[in-house]
Design a protein around this motif. Structure first.
Motif, mmCIF file in Angstrom:
data_model
loop_
_atom_site.group_PDB
_atom_site.id
_atom_site.type_symbol
_atom_site.label_atom_id
_atom_site.label_comp_id
_atom_site.label_asym_id
_atom_site.label_seq_id
_atom_site.Cartn_x
_atom_site.Cartn_y
_atom_site.Cartn_z
ATOM 1 N N GLU A 30 1.557 -4.627 11.579
ATOM 2 C CA GLU A 30 1.049 -3.565 12.456
ATOM 3 C C GLU A 30 1.919 -3.421 13.703
ATOM 4 O O GLU A 30 2.136 -2.311 14.188
ATOM 5 N N HIS A 33 4.726 -1.248 12.857
ATOM 6 C CA HIS A 33 4.387 0.178 12.972
ATOM 7 C C HIS A 33 4.489 0.631 14.428
ATOM 8 O O HIS A 33 5.010 1.717 14.711
ATOM 9 N N HIS A 37 7.347 3.062 14.245
ATOM 10 C CA HIS A 37 6.725 4.334 13.851
ATOM 11 C C HIS A 37 5.684 4.794 14.859
ATOM 12 O O HIS A 37 4.625 5.286 14.484
ATOM 13 N N THR A 42 0.024 7.798 10.168
ATOM 14 C CA THR A 42 -0.066 7.547 8.729
ATOM 15 C C THR A 42 -1.439 7.837 8.136
ATOM 16 O O THR A 42 -1.506 8.338 7.020
ATOM 17 N N GLU A 57 5.576 1.939 5.163
ATOM 18 C CA GLU A 57 4.951 0.637 4.899
ATOM 19 C C GLU A 57 6.000 -0.432 4.590
ATOM 20 O O GLU A 57 5.890 -1.572 5.050
ATOM 21 N N ALA A 60 7.623 -1.497 7.830
ATOM 22 C CA ALA A 60 6.738 -2.387 8.596
ATOM 23 C C ALA A 60 6.707 -3.779 7.967
ATOM 24 O O ALA A 60 6.668 -4.788 8.682
#
Length: 107
Positions: A30, A33, A37, A42, A57, A60
Protein backbone atom coordinates in the motif's frame (compact mmCIF):
# COMPACT_ATOMS: atom_id res chain seq x y z
CA UNK A 1 -15.34 -5.07 6.04
CA UNK A 2 -13.04 -2.80 4.01
CA UNK A 3 -10.15 -4.10 1.96
CA UNK A 4 -6.60 -2.85 2.27
CA UNK A 5 -6.27 0.51 0.60
CA UNK A 6 -4.24 3.63 0.19
CA UNK A 7 -6.02 6.97 0.07
CA UNK A 8 -4.13 10.13 -0.75
CA UNK A 9 -4.73 13.75 -1.47
CA UNK A 10 -2.28 16.55 -2.16
CA UNK A 11 -1.10 16.82 1.44
CA UNK A 12 -1.41 13.45 3.17
CA UNK A 13 -1.67 9.71 2.67
CA UNK A 14 -3.76 7.27 4.67
CA UNK A 15 -3.29 3.51 4.51
CA UNK A 16 -6.08 1.28 5.78
CA UNK A 17 -5.18 -2.33 6.51
CA UNK A 18 -7.54 -5.22 7.03
CA UNK A 19 -4.93 -7.95 6.64
CA UNK A 20 -4.25 -10.49 9.34
CA UNK A 21 -1.44 -12.24 7.51
CA UNK A 22 1.73 -10.81 5.94
CA UNK A 23 0.88 -7.42 7.42
CA UNK A 24 4.31 -5.93 6.69
CA UNK A 25 4.03 -6.92 3.03
CA UNK A 26 0.51 -5.54 2.74
CA UNK A 27 1.61 -2.29 4.36
CA UNK A 28 4.65 -2.04 2.06
CA UNK A 29 2.42 -2.78 -0.96
CA UNK A 30 0.00 0.00 0.00
CA UNK A 31 2.93 2.34 0.65
CA UNK A 32 4.05 1.50 -2.89
CA UNK A 33 0.72 2.75 -4.16
CA UNK A 34 1.16 5.96 -2.15
CA UNK A 35 4.63 6.58 -3.56
CA UNK A 36 4.16 5.35 -7.13
CA UNK A 37 0.47 5.88 -7.86
CA UNK A 38 -0.63 8.77 -5.67
CA UNK A 39 -2.91 10.08 -8.43
CA UNK A 40 -4.46 6.73 -9.40
CA UNK A 41 -7.95 5.93 -8.17
CA UNK A 42 -7.80 2.16 -8.55
CA UNK A 43 -11.16 1.41 -6.89
CA UNK A 44 -12.82 3.75 -9.38
CA UNK A 45 -10.84 2.29 -12.27
CA UNK A 46 -11.82 -1.26 -11.30
CA UNK A 47 -15.51 -0.47 -10.85
CA UNK A 48 -16.23 2.11 -13.52
CA UNK A 49 -13.81 1.52 -16.39
CA UNK A 50 -12.27 -1.22 -18.48
CA UNK A 51 -8.78 -0.08 -17.45
CA UNK A 52 -6.65 -2.98 -16.22
CA UNK A 53 -5.04 -2.22 -12.87
CA UNK A 54 -2.75 -5.25 -13.09
CA UNK A 55 0.31 -3.14 -13.96
CA UNK A 56 -0.35 -0.88 -10.97
CA UNK A 57 -0.64 -3.87 -8.64
CA UNK A 58 2.56 -5.45 -9.98
CA UNK A 59 4.44 -2.17 -9.49
CA UNK A 60 3.20 -1.96 -5.88
CA UNK A 61 4.28 -5.57 -5.32
CA UNK A 62 7.74 -4.83 -6.75
CA UNK A 63 8.03 -1.81 -4.46
CA UNK A 64 7.09 -3.94 -1.44
CA UNK A 65 9.53 -6.73 -2.34
CA UNK A 66 12.39 -4.27 -2.77
CA UNK A 67 11.52 -2.47 0.47
CA UNK A 68 11.34 -5.66 2.53
CA UNK A 69 14.19 -7.52 0.81
CA UNK A 70 16.86 -4.88 0.13
CA UNK A 71 20.19 -5.95 -1.35
CA UNK A 72 22.03 -5.65 1.99
CA UNK A 73 19.50 -7.98 3.59
CA UNK A 74 19.90 -10.41 0.70
CA UNK A 75 23.70 -10.35 1.05
CA UNK A 76 23.53 -10.90 4.79
CA UNK A 77 21.49 -14.05 4.33
CA UNK A 78 23.03 -15.21 1.06
CA UNK A 79 23.58 -18.67 2.53
CA UNK A 80 19.78 -19.16 2.47
CA UNK A 81 17.49 -19.68 -0.50
CA UNK A 82 15.49 -16.74 -1.77
CA UNK A 83 12.35 -18.41 -0.43
CA UNK A 84 13.84 -18.71 3.05
CA UNK A 85 14.85 -15.06 2.93
CA UNK A 86 11.36 -14.12 1.75
CA UNK A 87 9.84 -16.03 4.66
CA UNK A 88 12.08 -14.11 7.08
CA UNK A 89 11.07 -10.82 5.43
CA UNK A 90 7.37 -11.76 5.47
CA UNK A 91 7.19 -11.60 1.67
CA UNK A 92 4.72 -13.99 0.02
CA UNK A 93 6.32 -16.74 -2.03
CA UNK A 94 4.14 -15.77 -5.01
CA UNK A 95 5.90 -12.42 -5.47
CA UNK A 96 9.52 -13.34 -4.69
CA UNK A 97 10.25 -13.51 -8.42
CA UNK A 98 9.81 -9.71 -8.54
CA UNK A 99 13.05 -9.18 -6.60
CA UNK A 100 15.63 -7.49 -8.82
CA UNK A 101 19.20 -8.67 -8.57
CA UNK A 102 20.90 -5.71 -10.23
CA UNK A 103 24.53 -5.58 -9.15
CA UNK A 104 23.81 -7.97 -6.30
CA UNK A 105 26.60 -10.40 -5.61
CA UNK A 106 25.48 -13.42 -3.63
CA UNK A 107 28.12 -15.93 -2.62
Amino acid sequence: MAKNCCISNNTKVSIALNAKDKISFVCAHELGHAVLHHDANTPFLKRKTLFSTERIEIEANKFAVELLMPDDFMREYSHLTIYEIAMMANVPREVVHLKRFNNLYLQ
